[in-house]
Design a protein around this motif. Structure first.
Motif, short mmCIF file in Angstrom:
data_model
loop_
_atom_site.label_atom_id
_atom_site.label_comp_id
_atom_site.label_asym_id
_atom_site.label_seq_id
_atom_site.Cartn_x
_atom_site.Cartn_y
_atom_site.Cartn_z
N LEU A 94 -2.91 -8.32 12.48
CA LEU A 94 -4.46 -8.19 11.83
C LEU A 94 -4.54 -7.05 10.94
CD1 LEU A 94 -6.41 -8.40 15.43
CD2 LEU A 94 -5.59 -10.29 13.67
N ASP A 95 -3.45 -5.81 11.04
CA ASP A 95 -3.78 -4.89 9.92
C ASP A 95 -2.94 -5.43 8.84
OD1 ASP A 95 -5.24 -3.03 10.90
OD2 ASP A 95 -3.88 -1.87 11.84
N GLY A 96 -2.08 -6.56 8.65
CA GLY A 96 -1.48 -6.84 7.56
C GLY A 96 -0.06 -6.25 7.40
N HIS A 97 0.43 -5.56 8.59
CA HIS A 97 1.60 -4.87 8.62
C HIS A 97 2.76 -5.97 8.85
CE1 HIS A 97 -0.48 -1.31 7.56
NE2 HIS A 97 -0.87 -1.07 8.78
N VAL A 98 2.50 -6.56 9.69
CA VAL A 98 3.49 -7.65 10.03
C VAL A 98 3.01 -9.15 9.94
CG1 VAL A 98 5.07 -8.78 12.25
CG2 VAL A 98 4.49 -6.08 11.85
N ARG A 99 3.64 -10.18 9.43
CA ARG A 99 3.50 -11.57 9.37
C ARG A 99 3.50 -12.17 10.58
NH1 ARG A 99 6.49 -15.21 6.02
NH2 ARG A 99 8.31 -14.39 7.21
N PHE A 100 2.65 -12.99 10.91
CA PHE A 100 2.71 -13.83 12.49
C PHE A 100 3.72 -14.59 12.40
CE2 PHE A 100 1.82 -17.24 15.19
CZ PHE A 100 1.42 -16.60 16.29
N ALA A 101 4.52 -14.98 11.20
CA ALA A 101 5.77 -15.83 11.23
C ALA A 101 6.71 -15.03 11.87
CB ALA A 101 6.16 -16.39 9.92
N ASP A 102 6.66 -13.63 11.62
CA ASP A 102 7.71 -12.84 12.23
C ASP A 102 7.41 -12.10 13.54
OD1 ASP A 102 9.06 -12.95 9.69
OD2 ASP A 102 8.08 -11.54 8.91
N HIS A 103 6.26 -12.73 14.06
CA HIS A 103 5.73 -12.13 15.21
C HIS A 103 5.60 -13.10 16.45
CE1 HIS A 103 3.58 -9.67 18.38
NE2 HIS A 103 2.43 -10.41 18.23
N GLY A 104 4.95 -14.33 16.12
CA GLY A 104 4.62 -15.23 17.02
C GLY A 104 5.87 -15.99 17.52
N VAL A 105 5.68 -16.60 19.02
CA VAL A 105 6.72 -17.00 19.50
C VAL A 105 5.99 -18.60 19.96
CG1 VAL A 105 7.85 -15.13 20.57
CG2 VAL A 105 5.84 -16.30 21.80
N ARG A 106 6.86 -19.56 20.42
CA ARG A 106 6.67 -20.76 20.57
C ARG A 106 7.03 -21.62 21.72
NH1 ARG A 106 10.01 -24.78 19.25
NH2 ARG A 106 11.13 -23.49 17.72
N LEU A 107 6.04 -21.88 22.68
CA LEU A 107 6.49 -22.64 23.84
C LEU A 107 6.50 -24.09 23.59
CD1 LEU A 107 6.48 -22.58 27.15
CD2 LEU A 107 4.06 -22.70 26.92
N GLY A 108 7.85 -24.54 23.79
CA GLY A 108 7.87 -26.22 23.64
C GLY A 108 7.69 -26.19 22.02
#
Length: 270
Positions: free
Chosen positions: A146-160
């Protein structure tokens, strides 16, 4: 209480402006190849089914225990599609109602819904627990996203293939400033633009904890209130419903930790 009332008044004033933005955002996005690639690039979720069961994530497996969450999923889908809602907050009047466990179970239930994509974001920045319930060890927090320091693409995980998560690895030092910032709103809009979810769930802190979670409700289309049977007083449920209704739509109230026997099915539901 005075601070909460001030937050409610401020949020009501801002909601008029924000409602137009949410209406524009609720238009069904066209799924592009880049969206498909974005989902495929998320880190796969690492399952530990034994730990999940011990932490009451019973919907990880099909069956009788998962049935109440599948029913709740279906009701949420119906209301969301009928009202063109896409952002859903999961909130409780007080701590200990089981809102995070409910969302964790819903995530597995939605993973079996093959024609939908769903994001589950832990925005309880004061006391994050979703990663613990699901036995995950994230390197970053949603506060960094949310602060813009990390991209969600580099943080999120996927279930299935259809459910994405955004976890926290620790409490944030300034949750109010983060959640109420323009950077946070832009980050959430960017995540929706990149991943085009049918629904996005936000696990936010209980209403009695602070005023930042109350003000954040202006950024969602509706909220599901989780109350604990024999624990959450009716007065607190009424207060929570009134507070939420002043800021967004109340999708419904879920009575959690309730055990009863259905005369029709003779099932024990928890």
């Amino acid at each position: 209480m005075e601070r909460i009332q001030q937050a409610l008044a401020k949020a009501r004033a801002q909601r008029q402006t924000g409602s137009a933005t949410r209406t524009e955002r609720s238009t069904t996005p066209e799924i592009s190849q880049s969206v498909e690639e974005a989902w495929a690039a998320l880190t796969p979720f690492k399952l530990n089914r034994d730990l999940l069961k011990r932490r009451l994530v019973v919907a990880a497996e099909r069956g009788r225990d998962a049935a109440p969450y599948d029913l709740l999923r279906t009701k949420i889908i119906h209301q969301a599609q009928s009202n063109n809602w896409r952002r859903v907050a999961i909130v409780s009047p007080d701590i200990g109602a089981g809102k995070t466990t409910t969302l964790a179970n819903l995530a597995f239930s939605f993973e079996r819904q093959r024609d939908m994509r769903v994001l589950c974001l832990d925005l309880d920045l004061r006391r994050p627990t979703l990663h613990k319930i699901l036995s995950q060890t994230p390197d970053h927090s949603m506060a960094d996203v949310l602060d813009g320091h990390v991209r969600f693409a580099d943080h999120g995980v996927r279930l299935g293939e259809r459910v994405g998560f955004g976890f926290n690895n620790s409490p944030a030092s300034n949750p109010s400033e983060i959640l109420l910032s323009r950077a946070a709103r832009d980050a959430l809009d960017g995540i929706e633009r990149d991943y085009a979810p049918d629904l996005t769930f936000f696990d936010i802190s209980p209403l009695n904890v602070s005023d930042d979670n109350i003000a954040f409700l202006q950024n969602v289309d509706c909220a599901v209130i989780i109350a604990a049977a024999e624990s959450t007083p009716m007065k607190r449920i009424d207060e929570a419903e009134r507070q939420v209704a002043e800021l967004t739509n109340v999708m419904g109230i879920v009575l959690n930790k309730c055990r009863y026997i259905s005369d029709a099915e003779e099932y024990d539901y928890y």
